[in-house]
Design a protein around this motif. Sequence first.
Motif, mmCIF file in Angstrom:
data_model
loop_
_atom_site.group_PDB
_atom_site.id
_atom_site.type_symbol
_atom_site.label_atom_id
_atom_site.label_comp_id
_atom_site.label_asym_id
_atom_site.label_seq_id
_atom_site.Cartn_x
_atom_site.Cartn_y
_atom_site.Cartn_z
ATOM 1 N N ASP A 171 0.829 -1.198 0.000
ATOM 2 C CA ASP A 171 0.000 0.000 0.000
ATOM 3 C C ASP A 171 0.867 1.252 0.000
ATOM 4 O O ASP A 171 0.617 2.184 -0.766
ATOM 5 C CB ASP A 171 -0.933 -0.026 1.206
ATOM 6 C CG ASP A 171 -2.007 1.043 1.141
ATOM 7 O OD1 ASP A 171 -2.687 1.127 0.100
ATOM 8 O OD2 ASP A 171 -2.146 1.783 2.131
ATOM 9 N N ARG A 172 1.890 1.278 0.842
ATOM 10 C CA ARG A 172 2.785 2.444 0.893
ATOM 11 C C ARG A 172 3.521 2.630 -0.427
ATOM 12 O O ARG A 172 3.658 3.742 -0.908
ATOM 13 C CB ARG A 172 3.775 2.311 2.039
ATOM 14 C CG ARG A 172 3.174 2.632 3.389
ATOM 15 C CD ARG A 172 4.225 2.788 4.468
ATOM 16 N NE ARG A 172 5.047 1.594 4.617
ATOM 17 C CZ ARG A 172 4.750 0.563 5.396
ATOM 18 N NH1 ARG A 172 3.642 0.566 6.096
ATOM 19 N NH2 ARG A 172 5.558 -0.470 5.485
ATOM 20 N N ILE A 189 2.588 1.664 -3.436
ATOM 21 C CA ILE A 189 1.659 2.038 -4.504
ATOM 22 C C ILE A 189 1.176 3.473 -4.333
ATOM 23 O O ILE A 189 1.111 4.234 -5.289
ATOM 24 C CB ILE A 189 0.458 1.072 -4.540
ATOM 25 C CG1 ILE A 189 0.922 -0.286 -5.051
ATOM 26 C CG2 ILE A 189 -0.676 1.620 -5.393
ATOM 27 C CD1 ILE A 189 -0.086 -1.393 -4.880
ATOM 28 N N ASN A 190 0.867 3.850 -3.121
ATOM 29 C CA ASN A 190 0.300 5.172 -2.861
ATOM 30 C C ASN A 190 1.327 6.203 -2.433
ATOM 31 O O ASN A 190 0.991 7.370 -2.303
ATOM 32 C CB ASN A 190 -0.798 5.076 -1.798
ATOM 33 C CG ASN A 190 -1.970 4.272 -2.290
ATOM 34 O OD1 ASN A 190 -2.529 4.580 -3.328
ATOM 35 N ND2 ASN A 190 -2.330 3.227 -1.570
ATOM 36 N N SER A 208 2.615 6.631 0.464
ATOM 37 C CA SER A 208 2.271 7.205 1.762
ATOM 38 C C SER A 208 2.362 6.135 2.835
ATOM 39 O O SER A 208 2.653 4.988 2.569
ATOM 40 C CB SER A 208 0.849 7.760 1.723
ATOM 41 O OG SER A 208 -0.084 6.701 1.674
ATOM 42 N N ARG A 252 -0.289 5.409 4.606
ATOM 43 C CA ARG A 252 -1.681 5.042 4.845
ATOM 44 C C ARG A 252 -1.799 3.528 4.886
ATOM 45 O O ARG A 252 -1.327 2.826 4.029
ATOM 46 C CB ARG A 252 -2.555 5.581 3.717
ATOM 47 C CG ARG A 252 -4.036 5.339 3.927
ATOM 48 C CD ARG A 252 -4.828 5.918 2.766
ATOM 49 N NE ARG A 252 -4.549 5.221 1.519
ATOM 50 C CZ ARG A 252 -5.140 4.088 1.137
ATOM 51 N NH1 ARG A 252 -6.016 3.510 1.913
ATOM 52 N NH2 ARG A 252 -4.851 3.540 -0.021
ATOM 53 N N SER A 288 -8.023 -6.684 1.695
ATOM 54 C CA SER A 288 -8.444 -6.142 0.407
ATOM 55 C C SER A 288 -9.520 -6.990 -0.230
ATOM 56 O O SER A 288 -9.494 -8.205 -0.155
ATOM 57 C CB SER A 288 -7.260 -6.114 -0.555
ATOM 58 O OG SER A 288 -6.171 -5.466 0.021
ATOM 59 N N THR A 305 -8.989 -3.986 -5.806
ATOM 60 C CA THR A 305 -8.215 -2.874 -5.240
ATOM 61 C C THR A 305 -7.580 -3.281 -3.935
ATOM 62 O O THR A 305 -7.946 -4.283 -3.329
ATOM 63 C CB THR A 305 -9.114 -1.650 -4.951
ATOM 64 O OG1 THR A 305 -9.997 -1.977 -3.900
ATOM 65 C CG2 THR A 305 -9.875 -1.197 -6.157
ATOM 66 N N ASP A 320 -7.832 -1.384 -1.268
ATOM 67 C CA ASP A 320 -8.604 -0.872 -0.144
ATOM 68 C C ASP A 320 -9.983 -1.493 -0.020
ATOM 69 O O ASP A 320 -10.770 -1.095 0.814
ATOM 70 C CB ASP A 320 -8.728 0.648 -0.197
ATOM 71 C CG ASP A 320 -9.542 1.129 -1.381
ATOM 72 O OD1 ASP A 320 -10.008 0.298 -2.193
ATOM 73 O OD2 ASP A 320 -9.715 2.351 -1.503
#
Length: 77
Positions: free
Chosen positions: A42-43, A45-46, A48, A50, A67, A71, A73
């Motif tokens: 997640d970090r 890909i984004n 961040s 989050r 997930s 996606t 999320d």
Amino acid sequence: MPGSRAALEHELADCLRSVLILAHRYDVDLDAAFLRTMDELDRSINGSDRSISGSGRSISGSGRPVSGPGTLDGGPG
């Protein structure tokens, strides 16, 4: 049965069984490893810090969402 939904379900269940056996054999905390890996993905890909959020299910009652299809999320793909 080849090419059917039942065949796909059978193969996925067989793969999952193999993963669970390996995790047990090598004393891997699969719940923790999965959550850590999903946070890392997640970090990356984004870009961040989050963590995963959404309406997914938790693993082993951890309360952390997993997930959904499409996606990271659990939202619409």
